[in-house]
Structure formats: C-alpha cells, structure tokens
Scaffold this active site. Sequence first.
Site, short mmCIF file in Angstrom:
data_model
loop_
_atom_site.label_atom_id
_atom_site.label_comp_id
_atom_site.label_asym_id
_atom_site.label_seq_id
_atom_site.Cartn_x
_atom_site.Cartn_y
_atom_site.Cartn_z
N HIS A 64 -9.14 4.78 -2.59
CA HIS A 64 -8.49 4.81 -1.27
C HIS A 64 -9.37 5.60 -0.31
O HIS A 64 -10.35 6.23 -0.72
CB HIS A 64 -7.13 5.52 -1.38
CG HIS A 64 -6.05 4.64 -1.94
ND1 HIS A 64 -5.00 4.21 -1.20
CD2 HIS A 64 -5.90 4.09 -3.17
CE1 HIS A 64 -4.23 3.44 -1.95
NE2 HIS A 64 -4.76 3.36 -3.15
N GLY A 65 -9.00 5.57 0.96
CA GLY A 65 -9.70 6.41 1.94
C GLY A 65 -11.18 6.13 2.00
O GLY A 65 -11.99 7.05 2.12
N ASP B 205 -8.98 0.76 6.03
CA ASP B 205 -8.05 0.55 7.14
C ASP B 205 -8.64 1.14 8.43
O ASP B 205 -8.79 0.45 9.44
CB ASP B 205 -6.70 1.22 6.82
CG ASP B 205 -5.67 0.97 7.90
OD1 ASP B 205 -5.94 0.18 8.82
OD2 ASP B 205 -4.58 1.57 7.85
N GLU C 283 -1.41 6.06 -8.86
CA GLU C 283 -2.44 7.04 -8.45
C GLU C 283 -2.28 8.35 -9.21
O GLU C 283 -1.18 8.85 -9.41
CB GLU C 283 -2.34 7.28 -6.93
CG GLU C 283 -3.36 8.29 -6.42
CD GLU C 283 -3.48 8.31 -4.88
OE1 GLU C 283 -3.29 7.25 -4.26
OE2 GLU C 283 -3.73 9.39 -4.33
N ASP D 235 0.85 -1.19 0.00
CA ASP D 235 0.00 0.00 0.00
C ASP D 235 0.89 1.25 0.00
O ASP D 235 1.80 1.37 0.83
CB ASP D 235 -0.86 -0.05 1.28
CG ASP D 235 -2.00 0.95 1.28
OD1 ASP D 235 -2.43 1.33 0.19
OD2 ASP D 235 -2.45 1.32 2.39
N HIS D 236 0.63 2.17 -0.91
CA HIS D 236 1.35 3.46 -0.95
C HIS D 236 2.87 3.34 -0.97
O HIS D 236 3.58 3.95 -0.15
CB HIS D 236 0.95 4.35 0.24
CG HIS D 236 -0.47 4.80 0.18
ND1 HIS D 236 -0.92 5.77 -0.69
CD2 HIS D 236 -1.57 4.40 0.87
CE1 HIS D 236 -2.22 5.94 -0.53
NE2 HIS D 236 -2.64 5.12 0.41
N HIS E 112 -8.04 9.85 3.58
CA HIS E 112 -7.53 8.88 4.56
C HIS E 112 -7.87 9.29 5.98
O HIS E 112 -7.97 10.48 6.29
CB HIS E 112 -6.01 8.76 4.42
CG HIS E 112 -5.58 8.06 3.17
ND1 HIS E 112 -5.02 8.72 2.10
CD2 HIS E 112 -5.65 6.75 2.80
CE1 HIS E 112 -4.76 7.84 1.13
NE2 HIS E 112 -5.14 6.65 1.53
N GLY E 113 -8.01 8.30 6.85
CA GLY E 113 -8.19 8.56 8.27
C GLY E 113 -9.64 8.55 8.70
O GLY E 113 -10.55 8.23 7.92
P1 13P Z 1 -9.12 4.72 5.28
O1 13P Z 1 -8.27 5.57 6.16
O2 13P Z 1 -10.35 5.43 4.83
O3 13P Z 1 -9.43 3.39 5.89
O4 13P Z 1 -8.28 4.42 3.93
C1 13P Z 1 -7.33 3.38 3.88
C2 13P Z 1 -6.50 3.44 2.65
O5 13P Z 1 -6.77 4.12 1.68
C3 13P Z 1 -5.29 2.61 2.65
O6 13P Z 1 -4.53 2.81 1.50
O1 G3H Z 2 -3.40 4.90 3.57
C1 G3H Z 2 -2.90 4.64 4.66
C2 G3H Z 2 -3.24 3.40 5.38
O2 G3H Z 2 -4.35 3.61 6.23
C3 G3H Z 2 -2.07 2.87 6.09
O3 G3H Z 2 -1.78 3.62 7.23
O4 G3H Z 2 0.65 4.11 6.93
O5 G3H Z 2 -0.45 4.31 9.19
O6 G3H Z 2 -0.06 2.06 8.15
P1 G3H Z 2 -0.32 3.53 7.92
ZN ZN Z 3 -4.62 4.80 0.77
#
Ligand code: 13P
Ligand code: G3H
Ligand code: ZN
Length: 311
Positions: free
Chosen positions: A213-214, A258, A134, A82-83, A180-181
């Site tokens: 995402h998010g 997440d 992305e 991820d990312h 995100h978050g």
């Molecule tokens: P959330 O913070 O909305 O769960 O998004 C997670 C995400 O995009 C991980 O890449």
């Molecule tokens: O997009 C981010 C994900 O929620 C992962 O979060 O980098 O804190 O593990 P993290």
């Molecule tokens: Zn993400």
Amino acid sequence: MALVTTTEMFKKAYAGGYAIGAFNVNNMEIVQGITEAAGELNSPIILQVSAGARKYAQHEYLVNLVKAALELNDIPIALHLDHGADFDICKSCIDGGFTSVMIDASGKPFEENIAVTKKVVDYAHDKGVVVEAELGTLAGVEDEVKVSAEDSSYTNPDEVEEFVKRTGVDSLAIAIGTSHGAFKFKPGTKPQLRFDILDEVSKRLPEFPIVLHGASSVPQEYVKIINEKGGNLADAIGVPEDQLRQAARSAVCKINIDSDLRLAMTAGIRQVLTDNPAAFDPREYLKVGRANVKAIVAHKITEVLGSNGKA
Ligand code: 13P
Ligand code: G3H
Ligand code: ZN
C-alpha cells in the site's frame, strides 16, 4: 470479459516477476483513464474502491462504471474493496459484485486481526471472492484516519506464517516503509524501503502474494504544475520508482496507487482553469484530468509494474 478474482493474476505476476497495479476509482473519468491505458497496453488491472469512494459515488455507480469499462476493454479486471474496516462492509461488497475485498484490521491486536480476517475469508471464499489482509501499520492518511510516523510499525516477519495459516487469507499487505498520501517522507531524508523485511516475509511465505500500500511516487512534474497554477503542496514526496520496480520483481504482486492519480487529475484541471479563466464547461477540464490519469497509469504499467502485455 467478466470481472475476475486476483488469483490467476497473482500466480502469473509472482512467476513472471512483475506486479499488478491496484488503482483507486472514485468517478467515471478515473475509471476511463485507468482502463483505457490498461486496455491499450494489454495489462491486467485491479480497480479498487474505498469506503470514501462508496460514500462519494455510491456502490451501484462504481460497479456499473467498472462493468462499462469491462465491455470496452478486453483485459482481466478485478474489483476490490480497499481498506474494509469491518466484516459488514466486506460482506456488503462481496454480496454487491466485488471479486476481492481487503479486511484491514491491522490496527487491532494480532488475535483480533486473525479472528475478523478469518470471518471475512470464510464468508468470501464461500462466494468465490478472494481476501487481502494486513499485518503492520502504515503511516499517513487513509479514509480520514491519520497515523503518525511514530505510531506506524513495520510488519514482524515472525507473525506472517501463523497469520496466513490461521486465516486462510489469499494475499497479505505488509508495512516496509511506504505510507499513504502525498507527504510520505520528511524533506531532506532519503526514502528507503525495508527490503530486508520483505525478503524475510517472502522466505516464510513461499509463492505467496504480497501487497504494497502507499506506493505512490508523487511525480514532481505534477506537483510543480499544481503549485504554479494556484495550488499549495509543499514538500510532497513519494516512494522512488526504482524501489517500486525492485519490489515488483519480488514477491510483491499488487502495488496500490491512488495519490499519483489524484495529483495527475488535479494538475490537469488546475492547468485548464488557470490558463482559461473563462472556461466553465466541465468536459473541458475533466478531459485533461482524465488524459493525465491515463498517462500516469500507462507510465506505471510500463516503467514500474511491468504488467504490459500480460493480460
Ligand atoms: P498512495 O496514497 O501512496 O497512493 O496509496 C494508496 C493506497 O495504498 C490505497 O490503498
Ligand atoms: O488508502 C487510501 C486510499 O488512498 C483511499 O483514499 O479513503 O480517501 O478514498 P480515500
Ligand atoms: Zn492503502
């Protein structure tokens, strides 16, 4: 069953009008909660690992936890980075057994994003690994980087065809208003994703898998428990589930979640520890956290993604 890439998953999801859940994993209980739910519901699944997760738990632990889950659940599982911030972390995950990586150069200028994405695609495809990239920038917090709402930007549909053609990427994350978050929208405002942008993008990329995402919805029942049991999460607001359901029926084939798992686990743990001040066996509270993760993932699969029975 061995780990799979997302190629088949996305092809079927696109044709079938559903989406695959991509859930972040950081420890054993999260892997177990997600895969038990997916196994019981016969749902394909993506387990994704961030740079922060690798720092916390180490690559080898996470890969082997996922391998254990594969032995115990007869469902297709893709293991995804991820990312990924640069070529090196993508290469390390490709060499280290992942079947899918994201190169996230969305904060870079268009040409730089294309150059690094193409470099990752060339390396990954050579090894049978697929790549997500992305275009556009989401607001919110990801891996300790905070992007304010003002600095976020929607994906420009005019750029997507050229980007996909020149990079050869397998799926594309776009920015249509998710973030995100757990604090995605200002209190009092009406969350609304930009389906017009999604429609424009999918017109330009027929049958091409789009990623959101998010996409956590921030279940208020968990926020309430956390706040009642000594936490303090004021104004935590997520994406309404009906909008995610609509996205899942369209070209969106992967939906990232997440924060909702974090809230579910934290609510369970807080509840046990607050209600039982003498509790000190980690199994006592972690098993409730794990059960909450399983419950929220089962809910997402059946009520939001529609991937149940599709394994
Ligand atoms: P959330 O913070 O909305 O769960 O998004 C997670 C995400 O995009 C991980 O890449
Ligand atoms: O997009 C981010 C994900 O929620 C992962 O979060 O980098 O804190 O593990 P993290
Ligand atoms: Zn993400």
